[in-house]
Motif scaffolding. Sequence first.
Motif, PDB file in Angstrom:
ATOM      1  N   HIS A  55       0.834  -1.200   0.000  1.00 14.05           N
ATOM      2  CA  HIS A  55       0.000   0.000   0.000  1.00 14.05           C
ATOM      3  C   HIS A  55       0.868   1.249   0.000  1.00 14.05           C
ATOM      4  N   GLU A  56       0.249   2.344  -0.381  1.00 14.17           N
ATOM      5  CA  GLU A  56       0.932   3.633  -0.371  1.00 14.17           C
ATOM      6  C   GLU A  56      -0.016   4.677   0.202  1.00 14.17           C
ATOM      7  N   MET A  57       0.520   5.515   1.091  1.00 16.96           N
ATOM      8  CA  MET A  57      -0.261   6.642   1.595  1.00 16.96           C
ATOM      9  C   MET A  57       0.171   7.870   0.828  1.00 16.96           C
ATOM     10  N   LYS A  58      -0.789   8.662   0.410  1.00 19.86           N
ATOM     11  CA  LYS A  58      -0.498   9.869  -0.376  1.00 19.86           C
ATOM     12  C   LYS A  58      -1.438  10.966   0.060  1.00 19.86           C
ATOM     13  N   MET A  59      -0.952  12.184   0.008  1.00 16.60           N
ATOM     14  CA  MET A  59      -1.824  13.317   0.265  1.00 16.60           C
ATOM     15  C   MET A  59      -2.537  13.674  -1.033  1.00 16.60           C
ATOM     16  N   ASP A  60      -3.862  13.689  -0.994  1.00 11.87           N
ATOM     17  CA  ASP A  60      -4.667  14.192  -2.109  1.00 11.87           C
ATOM     18  C   ASP A  60      -5.244  15.506  -1.637  1.00 11.87           C
ATOM     19  N   GLY A  61      -4.549  16.599  -1.896  1.00 15.09           N
ATOM     20  CA  GLY A  61      -4.967  17.876  -1.323  1.00 15.09           C
ATOM     21  C   GLY A  61      -4.835  17.784   0.177  1.00 15.09           C
ATOM     22  N   ALA A  62      -5.928  17.956   0.901  1.00 18.81           N
ATOM     23  CA  ALA A  62      -5.898  17.884   2.361  1.00 18.81           C
ATOM     24  C   ALA A  62      -6.234  16.484   2.866  1.00 18.81           C
ATOM     25  N   MET A  63      -6.578  15.589   1.962  1.00 21.98           N
ATOM     26  CA  MET A  63      -6.996  14.242   2.355  1.00 21.98           C
ATOM     27  C   MET A  63      -5.854  13.241   2.198  1.00 21.98           C
ATOM     28  N   MET A  64      -5.675  12.413   3.229  1.00 21.34           N
ATOM     29  CA  MET A  64      -4.695  11.336   3.154  1.00 21.34           C
ATOM     30  C   MET A  64      -5.418  10.123   2.572  1.00 21.34           C
ATOM     31  N   SER A  65      -4.903   9.583   1.494  1.00 23.12           N
ATOM     32  CA  SER A  65      -5.534   8.390   0.936  1.00 23.12           C
ATOM     33  C   SER A  65      -4.561   7.223   1.026  1.00 23.12           C
ATOM     34  N   MET A  66      -5.111   6.043   1.237  1.00 19.73           N
ATOM     35  CA  MET A  66      -4.292   4.841   1.296  1.00 19.73           C
ATOM     36  C   MET A  66      -4.830   3.908   0.231  1.00 19.73           C
ATOM     37  N   ARG A  67      -3.929   3.410  -0.599  1.00 22.23           N
ATOM     38  CA  ARG A  67      -4.424   2.539  -1.653  1.00 22.23           C
ATOM     39  C   ARG A  67      -3.377   1.494  -2.014  1.00 22.23           C
ATOM     40  N   PRO A  68      -3.848   0.356  -2.518  1.00 23.96           N
ATOM     41  CA  PRO A  68      -2.903  -0.661  -2.970  1.00 23.96           C
ATOM     42  C   PRO A  68      -2.055  -0.135  -4.128  1.00 23.96           C
ATOM     43  N   VAL A  69      -0.843  -0.657  -4.243  1.00 25.09           N
ATOM     44  CA  VAL A  69       0.054  -0.269  -5.322  1.00 25.09           C
ATOM     45  C   VAL A  69       0.014  -1.388  -6.364  1.00 25.09           C
ATOM     46  N   PRO A  70      -0.642  -1.142  -7.511  1.00 29.66           N
ATOM     47  CA  PRO A  70      -0.717  -2.201  -8.522  1.00 29.66           C
ATOM     48  C   PRO A  70       0.633  -2.417  -9.190  1.00 29.66           C
ATOM     49  N   GLY A  71       0.975  -3.674  -9.420  1.00 26.69           N
ATOM     50  CA  GLY A  71       2.202  -3.964 -10.162  1.00 26.69           C
ATOM     51  C   GLY A  71       3.485  -3.935  -9.359  1.00 26.69           C
ATOM     52  N   GLY A  72       3.401  -3.582  -8.072  1.00 28.15           N
ATOM     53  CA  GLY A  72       4.592  -3.642  -7.235  1.00 28.15           C
ATOM     54  C   GLY A  72       5.279  -2.300  -7.066  1.00 28.15           C
ATOM     55  N   VAL A  73       6.356  -2.309  -6.275  1.00 27.61           N
ATOM     56  CA  VAL A  73       7.105  -1.090  -5.956  1.00 27.61           C
ATOM     57  C   VAL A  73       8.508  -1.209  -6.532  1.00 27.61           C
ATOM     58  N   GLU A  74       8.860  -0.259  -7.375  1.00 26.64           N
ATOM     59  CA  GLU A  74      10.172  -0.231  -8.034  1.00 26.64           C
ATOM     60  C   GLU A  74      11.263   0.149  -7.028  1.00 26.64           C
TER      61      GLU A  74
END
Length: 137
Positions: A55-74
Motif C-alpha cells: 500500500h501507499e499513503m499519499k496526500m490528495d490535497g488535504a486528504m490522506m488516501s491509502m491505496r494498494p500499489v498495482p504492479g509492485g514497488v520499483e
Amino acid sequence: TSPNSTIVTVSEPWAAITPAGAKVGAGYFTVVNPGAAADKLIGVASARAKSVELHEMKMDGAMMSMRPVPGGVEIPAGGTVKFAPGGYHLMFMDIDAPFTEGQEVPVTLTFEKTGAVEVSLKVAAAGHAGDTKMEGH
C-alpha cells in the motif's frame, strides 16, 4: 554472482502493534538496491495473515488516501526505498491474532530479480522501530 545480478537488502524491519480485535496490521522496512539494475517488489506473504498487500499513503490535497500499489514497488538501481508510516507500507489483511510488542512477524518478500527474501518484522510501537534513523526531513 555476476556483476549485473541484482541482490537487494532489507533492513530495519518492523510491524506496528495492533489494537485487540484488529483484523489488519502494518509493516515497514527499508530496501537497498546496490545493483546496476532496478528491481521490483512484486509480492508479499506471511503466515500471520490471509494476504499481504503493498500500500501507499499519499496526500490528495488535504486528504490522506491509502491505496494498494498495482504492479509492485520499483527499487531503483543504486537506490533506497523506505517503507515507513505515511508512505509505502505492507498491509496485513485478516491477521490471525493481534500483533503484540516483542513478537516477530515472518514475511516473505518476492522481488522480480532478487527472488524471495525472508524477513522477520519486530513488533514495536510506531516511531520506536529499534535503531531507525530519520534522514533528510
